[in-house]
Design a protein around this motif. Structure first.
Motif, short mmCIF file in Angstrom:
data_model
loop_
_atom_site.label_atom_id
_atom_site.label_comp_id
_atom_site.label_asym_id
_atom_site.label_seq_id
_atom_site.Cartn_x
_atom_site.Cartn_y
_atom_site.Cartn_z
N ILE A 135 0.84 -1.20 0.00
CA ILE A 135 0.00 0.00 0.00
C ILE A 135 0.88 1.25 0.00
N TYR A 136 1.88 1.25 0.89
CA TYR A 136 2.75 2.43 0.96
C TYR A 136 3.66 2.53 -0.25
N ALA A 137 3.84 1.42 -0.97
CA ALA A 137 4.63 1.47 -2.20
C ALA A 137 3.80 2.01 -3.36
N GLY A 138 2.47 2.12 -3.14
CA GLY A 138 1.61 2.65 -4.19
C GLY A 138 1.34 1.65 -5.29
N ILE A 139 1.32 0.39 -4.94
CA ILE A 139 1.09 -0.64 -5.95
C ILE A 139 -0.42 -0.83 -6.14
#
Lengths: 227, 411
Positions: free
Chosen positions: A112-116
């Motif tokens: 989620i924090y990687a923006g995937i």
């Protein structure tokens, strides 16, 4: 090949009241990709501090720490967060899973924090849970999992973003020896799959799973032995 | 490029889960918000409902009645100001002059009122009133006679003891039969009912059928001579309203001997003035509403700040974990701001439901119409969210500034 981790004369000094505590007192060490390293030492030897520095949770008071050829001291908070997200996978002694999220959701967090995108996330979460043998327990919350299962979920979380290095801080410390052994099998498996692992432990038999053991004492490297 | 929606969705998901886990705590926290938003939505519903009904009623009156009074209606605190109390009364000749001399005025009649109870046999009405006027009053006020007839010019001239009754009085005194041809008593005097007025219905919960008409001369003879006289008039057409007002003012200035450099000691106005007065009253409503709700929202907001601090402290470890797996400071900030907004918006939704419900209940119980306009609902939601944003930002900043190492070590 370039070193993955290059630590040169790193010091970390905490100010406790009027006193300065030298948690790390000039550490130098390097580490290559795909190494399996154990850091040992009695409590207070500075192994947790070293772990936090390597994990980019903290920065050194002095000295140089280059991670993947980048000087960590020069990085902004956001860049440190990005390294923790993409390059480092943490496994903690107390698992540190979010209690209100199920196993799959916990594993999903770094993605989620990687923006995937969502669809990719779902696929990667499945793969990571599969890799640690926890696919059937994906929808269970930590409270519904055994200690070993919790640590497997945590390892899946550490693995899911395909990091450069996995940092495991006493990963078997809260488990009975049989379950601990199972978890060490998981680490061996993921090391075999090409991952780099740094293990912090004070158990000799756990450390022996690794290929290289570094002993710390009073913030200094006491010995550095390849097994 | 990071996908922001992922973090936002994650934050909303966690916020809802946190809300569900702490239902009671969340409920108590947003109580102030709920009260504030309920007040806003409830009051707006009522005022909007009244506005709509007011506009509808005024349209249904059809004609534009010109009111000639000693002063404009206004909001006086307590007694009438000294300057207004000694103004000269009107008389029948004024009305006659207006009708005769103003080309834009179709009709003008004097009127006077007195209150009392109507009796027939052992039946009696509650407190009502009689209006003494000329037959042309029916045309000016757009009234119609449903049975019998209106009193005539002759009866007015001869002070005949006759009356035309409104529907409320008829219902009370003659529930089963016609009233025409019966003698009723009012204020100890006896009057012959010659006609019945068509029902006009209710206006703002107030009946418009609760009076009887009788000749002006009769009312003055029986209950005078201390009764005030007013004048109602009707322009030739609605377009002539302004012209008619100017003509009436001119005629009255001359009759009351007011020099050109002095202002009038009387007022001529239409329903517009009543509408303005009404808006003044509802404006006061709104101010009171804003005062009540802003206090409630303030208190609620501080409660939100407090509970968010608690939440941040409780979840220090979680914050550390999130940072360890790659949450940036702004991601943590966003998460806790969203959590506060979700909390207060939930309060807002409850408030909107209660407010609209209260409006509906008032409409059912006391027949004051209510209407909750969409903009009021959106305003309620927007405002409650804004409160969350404002009062949630500080705890969220505190969360985002945590040291990840310390946070992970937190027990």
């Amino acid at each position: 090949m370039a070193e993955l981790i290059e630590i040169k004369d790193v010091k970390k000094i905490y100010h406790v009241g009027a006193e300065d505590v030298h948690a790390l007192d000039g550490i130098t060490l390097t580490m290559k990709k795909n190494e399996y390293l154990a850091i040992m030492g009695p409590s207070g030897s500075g192994k947790s501090t070293l772990m936090n520095l390597i994990g980019c949770l903290d920065t050194p008071t002095s000295g140089s720490y280059r991670f993947n050829d980048r000087e960590v001291r020069d990085l902004s908070d956001d860049e440190l967060a990005r390294i923790r997200n993409k390059e480092i996978g943490f496994v903690f002694q107390t698992f540190n899973l979010l209690p209100r999220a199920d196993a799959a959701h916990n594993v999903e967090l770094p993605l989620i924090y990687a923006g995937i995108p969502r669809a990719d996330r779902r696929r990667k979460v499945e793969q990571a849970l599969e890799a640690v043998g926890l696919a059937e327990r994906a929808r269970h919350r930590p409270s519904e999992l055994s200690g070993g299962q919790r640590q497997r979920a945590a390892i899946a979380r550490a693995l899911v973003n395909e990091p450069s290095v996995i940092l495991a801080d006493e990963p078997t410390g809260n488990l009975d020896s049989k379950t601990g052994e199972e978890i060490m099998q998981v680490f061996e498996k993921i090391h075999g799959a090409g991952n780099t692992i740094i293990l912090v432990t004070h158990e000799e038999y756990i450390a022996r799973h690794s290929g290289r053991i570094i002993r710390l004492r009073d913030g200094l490297v006491e010995s550095d032995v390849s097994v | 490029m990071r996908e922001v929606t992922g973090v936002v969705n994650e934050s909303i998901r966690m916020a809802l889960s946190s809300l569900m886990t702490h239902k009671l705590r969340a409920g108590l926290t947003v109580l102030g918000i709920v009260i504030g938003i309920t007040t806003v939505v409830g009051m707006v519903s009522l005022v909007q409902g009244l506005n709509q009904s007011m506009a509808r009623q005024i349209r249904s009156m059809g004609t534009s009645v010109l009111y000639v009074r000693k002063y404009e209606p206004g909001l006086f605190m307590g007694e009438l100001p000294e300057s207004l109390r000694h103004r000269e009364d009107f008389e029948v000749a004024d009305a006659e002059a207006i009708e005769r001399l103003c080309p834009s005025v179709a009709a003008a009649v004097p009127l006077t009122y007195t209150g009392g109870v109507f009796k027939y046999g052992d039946r009696e009405t509650r407190s009502n009133y009689a209006v003494g006027t000329f037959p042309a009053y029916l045309d000016i006020q757009d009234l119609a006679v449903s049975e019998g007839r209106c009193f005539t010019e002759e009866e007015q001239a001869h002070r005949a003891d006759v009356c035309v009754m409104g529907q409320d009085l008829l219902e009370a005194l003659f529930p089963h039969s016609s009233a025409v041809g019966r003698w009723v008593s009012f204020g100890g005097k006896r009057f012959l009912v010659v006609g019945e007025l068509e029902a006009k219905g209710k206006f703002l919960g107030q009946s418009m059928d609760d009076y009887a008409l009788m000749p002006y001369s009769t009312l003055q003879k029986r209950f005078g001579p201390d009764l005030d006289t007013y004048i109602n008039a009707k322009p030739v057409s609605v377009e002539d309203t302004e012209k008619a007002i100017d003509e009436i003012k001119e005629v009255l200035r001359r009759r009351r001997g007011i020099p050109p450099n002095k202002s009038e000691d009387f007022a001529v106005f239409t329903e517009d003035v009543l509408m303005d007065l009404y808006h003044k009253i509802t404006g006061t409503f709104y101010i009171v509403m804003i005062a009540i709700s802003s206090i409630a929202l303030m208190v609620g907001g501080v409660g939100v700040t407090n509970i968010m601090f608690v939440s941040v402290t409780e979840r220090t470890r979680e914050i550390g974990v999130r940072m360890a797996v790659g949450a940036r400071r702004k991601d943590v900030l966003l998460q806790f701001v969203i959590e506060a907004v979700v909390l207060t918006a939930a309060g807002g939704v409850i408030g909107i439901a209660l407010g609209a419900g209260a409006g509906w209940l008032v409409e059912k119980l006391v027949h004051i119409p209510s209407a909750a306009p969409v903009w009021a609902l959106l305003l309620g939601l927007g405002f409650s969210s804004a409160i969350g944003l404002f009062f949630g930002i500080y705890p969220a900043v505190k969360a985002s500034r945590m040291d990840p190492v310390e946070a992970l070590r937190y027990e």
